[in-house]
Design a protein around this motif. Structure first.
Motif, PDB file in Angstrom:
ATOM      1  N   VAL A  97       0.861  -1.218   0.082  1.00  0.00           N
ATOM      2  CA  VAL A  97       0.071  -0.002  -0.167  1.00  0.00           C
ATOM      3  C   VAL A  97       0.913   1.211  -0.082  1.00  0.00           C
ATOM      4  N   GLN A  98       1.139   1.817  -1.334  1.00  0.00           N
ATOM      5  CA  GLN A  98       2.189   3.013  -1.451  1.00  0.00           C
ATOM      6  C   GLN A  98       1.753   3.928  -2.449  1.00  0.00           C
ATOM      7  N   ASN A  99       1.798   5.132  -2.278  1.00  0.00           N
ATOM      8  CA  ASN A  99       1.887   6.092  -3.244  1.00  0.00           C
ATOM      9  C   ASN A  99       2.886   5.789  -4.237  1.00  0.00           C
ATOM     10  N   VAL A 169     -11.989  -3.796  -6.292  1.00  0.00           N
ATOM     11  CA  VAL A 169     -11.060  -4.635  -7.011  1.00  0.00           C
ATOM     12  C   VAL A 169     -10.629  -4.115  -8.232  1.00  0.00           C
ATOM     13  N   SER A 170      -9.425  -4.206  -8.715  1.00  0.00           N
ATOM     14  CA  SER A 170      -9.131  -3.569 -10.071  1.00  0.00           C
ATOM     15  C   SER A 170      -8.326  -4.930 -10.665  1.00  0.00           C
ATOM     16  N   ASP A 171      -8.622  -4.794 -12.071  1.00  0.00           N
ATOM     17  CA  ASP A 171      -8.193  -5.992 -12.894  1.00  0.00           C
ATOM     18  C   ASP A 171      -6.885  -5.242 -13.563  1.00  0.00           C
ATOM     19  N   ASP A 172      -6.349  -3.983 -13.309  1.00  0.00           N
ATOM     20  CA  ASP A 172      -5.320  -3.587 -13.894  1.00  0.00           C
ATOM     21  C   ASP A 172      -4.547  -2.631 -12.911  1.00  0.00           C
ATOM     22  N   ILE A 173      -3.790  -2.948 -11.815  1.00  0.00           N
ATOM     23  CA  ILE A 173      -3.554  -2.369 -10.813  1.00  0.00           C
ATOM     24  C   ILE A 173      -2.517  -1.340 -11.148  1.00  0.00           C
ATOM     25  N   THR A 174      -1.649  -1.587 -12.383  1.00  0.00           N
ATOM     26  CA  THR A 174      -0.641  -0.504 -12.820  1.00  0.00           C
ATOM     27  C   THR A 174      -1.389   0.521 -13.153  1.00  0.00           C
ATOM     28  N   ALA A 175      -2.124   0.217 -14.195  1.00  0.00           N
ATOM     29  CA  ALA A 175      -3.347   1.492 -14.558  1.00  0.00           C
ATOM     30  C   ALA A 175      -3.921   2.308 -13.662  1.00  0.00           C
ATOM     31  N   ALA A 176      -4.355   1.770 -12.664  1.00  0.00           N
ATOM     32  CA  ALA A 176      -4.876   2.429 -11.633  1.00  0.00           C
ATOM     33  C   ALA A 176      -3.924   3.204 -10.808  1.00  0.00           C
ATOM     34  N   GLN A 177      -2.585   2.679 -10.533  1.00  0.00           N
ATOM     35  CA  GLN A 177      -1.671   3.396  -9.961  1.00  0.00           C
ATOM     36  C   GLN A 177      -1.077   4.497 -10.707  1.00  0.00           C
ATOM     37  N   TRP A 178      -1.305   4.666 -12.046  1.00  0.00           N
ATOM     38  CA  TRP A 178      -1.031   5.957 -12.816  1.00  0.00           C
ATOM     39  C   TRP A 178      -1.831   7.132 -12.319  1.00  0.00           C
ATOM     40  N   ALA A 221       2.489  10.279 -20.358  1.00  0.00           N
ATOM     41  CA  ALA A 221       2.194   9.016 -20.353  1.00  0.00           C
ATOM     42  C   ALA A 221       1.232   8.534 -21.845  1.00  0.00           C
ATOM     43  N   ARG A 222       0.720   9.605 -22.498  1.00  0.00           N
ATOM     44  CA  ARG A 222       0.101   9.153 -23.657  1.00  0.00           C
ATOM     45  C   ARG A 222       1.532   8.714 -24.718  1.00  0.00           C
ATOM     46  N   ARG A 223       2.337   9.536 -24.489  1.00  0.00           N
ATOM     47  CA  ARG A 223       3.369   9.330 -25.551  1.00  0.00           C
ATOM     48  C   ARG A 223       4.338   8.056 -25.177  1.00  0.00           C
ATOM     49  N   MET A 224       4.021   7.603 -24.058  1.00  0.00           N
ATOM     50  CA  MET A 224       4.747   6.415 -23.436  1.00  0.00           C
ATOM     51  C   MET A 224       4.119   5.094 -23.596  1.00  0.00           C
ATOM     52  N   GLY A 225       2.564   5.259 -24.041  1.00  0.00           N
ATOM     53  CA  GLY A 225       1.740   4.295 -23.995  1.00  0.00           C
ATOM     54  C   GLY A 225       1.097   3.776 -22.765  1.00  0.00           C
ATOM     55  N   VAL A 226       1.189   4.420 -21.872  1.00  0.00           N
ATOM     56  CA  VAL A 226       0.414   4.167 -20.256  1.00  0.00           C
ATOM     57  C   VAL A 226      -0.926   4.371 -20.411  1.00  0.00           C
ATOM     58  N   ARG A 227      -1.797   3.512 -19.800  1.00  0.00           N
ATOM     59  CA  ARG A 227      -3.174   3.642 -19.582  1.00  0.00           C
ATOM     60  C   ARG A 227      -3.346   4.121 -18.256  1.00  0.00           C
ATOM     61  N   PHE A 228      -4.517   4.793 -18.095  1.00  0.00           N
ATOM     62  CA  PHE A 228      -4.992   5.397 -16.917  1.00  0.00           C
ATOM     63  C   PHE A 228      -6.391   4.484 -16.434  1.00  0.00           C
ATOM     64  N   GLY A 229      -6.291   4.040 -15.264  1.00  0.00           N
ATOM     65  CA  GLY A 229      -7.262   3.315 -14.771  1.00  0.00           C
ATOM     66  C   GLY A 229      -8.465   3.949 -14.205  1.00  0.00           C
ATOM     67  N   LYS A 230      -9.581   3.552 -13.868  1.00  0.00           N
ATOM     68  CA  LYS A 230     -10.570   4.296 -13.237  1.00  0.00           C
ATOM     69  C   LYS A 230     -10.489   4.230 -11.761  1.00  0.00           C
TER      70      LYS A 230
END
Length: 331
Positions: A97-99, A169-178, A221-230
């Motif tokens: 559990v971290q920022n 519950v998130s199916d993509d924790i990396t997108a949520a972290q961004w 993020a858009r240039r790096m192809g990173v997704r943002f989760g809800k």
């Protein structure tokens, strides 16, 4: 369940207090005055989820092998904390559990055989004094599977934590972290100025700087192809608008975040570290954006300037005026 909470600050203390209130056997790790206070009188948790006086076991390191470990230290302290508790954590599921970014990677490097889950604490909490944590924003926790964790483990741990506090519950924790990383851009300017998040957002110049740091992050993020989760009702489609909207319109986003915090002044976790004389986790927040940009041969001048100012306050102990900040950050 026997639960070990590594790091009993604002976030770790909230987990410990609420889980203990549900009857779990909780042991926490702490240092200095916090350790002394927890041993003497337990943990007082109050605010948004009610008042709880938790009788928890507290030591410098874990003394028993838990069935679940919760890593809630600052990101810069996670490797050291995991190494100090490694003998008790072999094969134990760990909820990180971290920022910021990179927490799961650090935990996997330190304990490659432990199943890992990532969590984002969307609630706002303040460490007011040793032994006392107040929840100022009772928002959910987002949990997702990391290295070594399957869906069964994810749902089991989410169920345990969900008995104590709201869980998504998130199916993509990396997108949520961004997405959480972007939301956490509210933390840096309070640490530089000594103002609350709400006061920063009210100030026209500071609000513009904050919005510029967010816009820069989304564009990179858009240039790096990173997704943002809800996360907390904030979707990737909303954040992508920050990349194209003028700053004046984009400023509605930090205003929205400040309104959600309510009327109680929220210092943000980074300012709380400054006030305690501790190093901040800025290198894992705005600094993570700077590093990610560099990895792709890109620049993040707004975020880089903000990181430098936080480190200046860490070094000097002196806050800067809003006018100084506006003058020194290239918006």
């Amino acid at each position: 369940m026997r639960i070990g909470v590594i790091g009993a600050g604002a976030v770790g203390g909230t987990f410990a207090g609420l889980l203990a209130a549900k009857g779990h056997e909780v042991e926490v790790t702490a240092r200095g005055a916090q350790l002394d206070a927890l041993r003497a009188g337990g943990l007082l948790l109050d605010g948004g989820w009610g008042e709880h006086r938790a009788a928890i076991t507290a030591h410098a390191t874990l003394t028993e092998r838990p069935e679940l470990a919760i890593l809630a230290t600052k990101a810069q302290d996670s490797a050291t904390a995991l190494a100090a508790n490694a003998t008790r954590l072999e094969g134990v599921p760990i909820l990180v559990v971290q920022n910021g970014l990179g927490g799961l990677e650090v935990a996997h490097r330190e304990l490659p055989d432990a199943p890992l889950l990532g969590a984002l604490a969307l609630f706002a909490a303040s460490y007011l004094e040793p032994g006392h944590v107040t929840v100022t924003g009772p928002n959910p926790v987002v949990i997702g599977a990391g290295p070594g964790a399957d869906r069964v483990l994810l749902e089991r741990i989410a169920g345990v934590v969900g008995e104590a506090m709201p869980v998504e519950v998130s199916d993509d924790i990396t997108a949520a972290q961004w997405t959480k990383l972007l939301i956490n851009h509210v933390n840096a300017l309070p640490a530089i100025t000594g103002l609350s998040v709400q006061e920063v957002v009210v100030d026209r110049g500071l609000r513009r700087v904050m919005t510029a740091s967010m816009r820069e992050t989304v564009r990179l993020a858009r240039r790096m192809g990173v997704r943002f989760g809800k996360v907390q009702g904030v979707s990737g489609s909303v954040l992508n608008l920050l990349a194209v909207l003028p700053l004046g319109i984009g400023e509605q986003f930090p205003r929205l975040l400040a309104r959600r915090m309510g009327a109680v002044p929220n210092p943000g976790s980074t300012l709380q570290s400054i006030r305690r004389g501790q190093l901040t986790e800025i290198d894992f927040l705005n600094g993570a954006v700077v590093r990610a940009a560099a990895d792709h041969a890109l620049l993040a001048p707004v975020n880089a300037a903000i990181v430098a100012l936080v480190h200046e306050v860490e070094r000097t102990g002196s806050f800067l005026s809003p006018a100084e900040v506006v003058d020194r950050v290239p918006v």
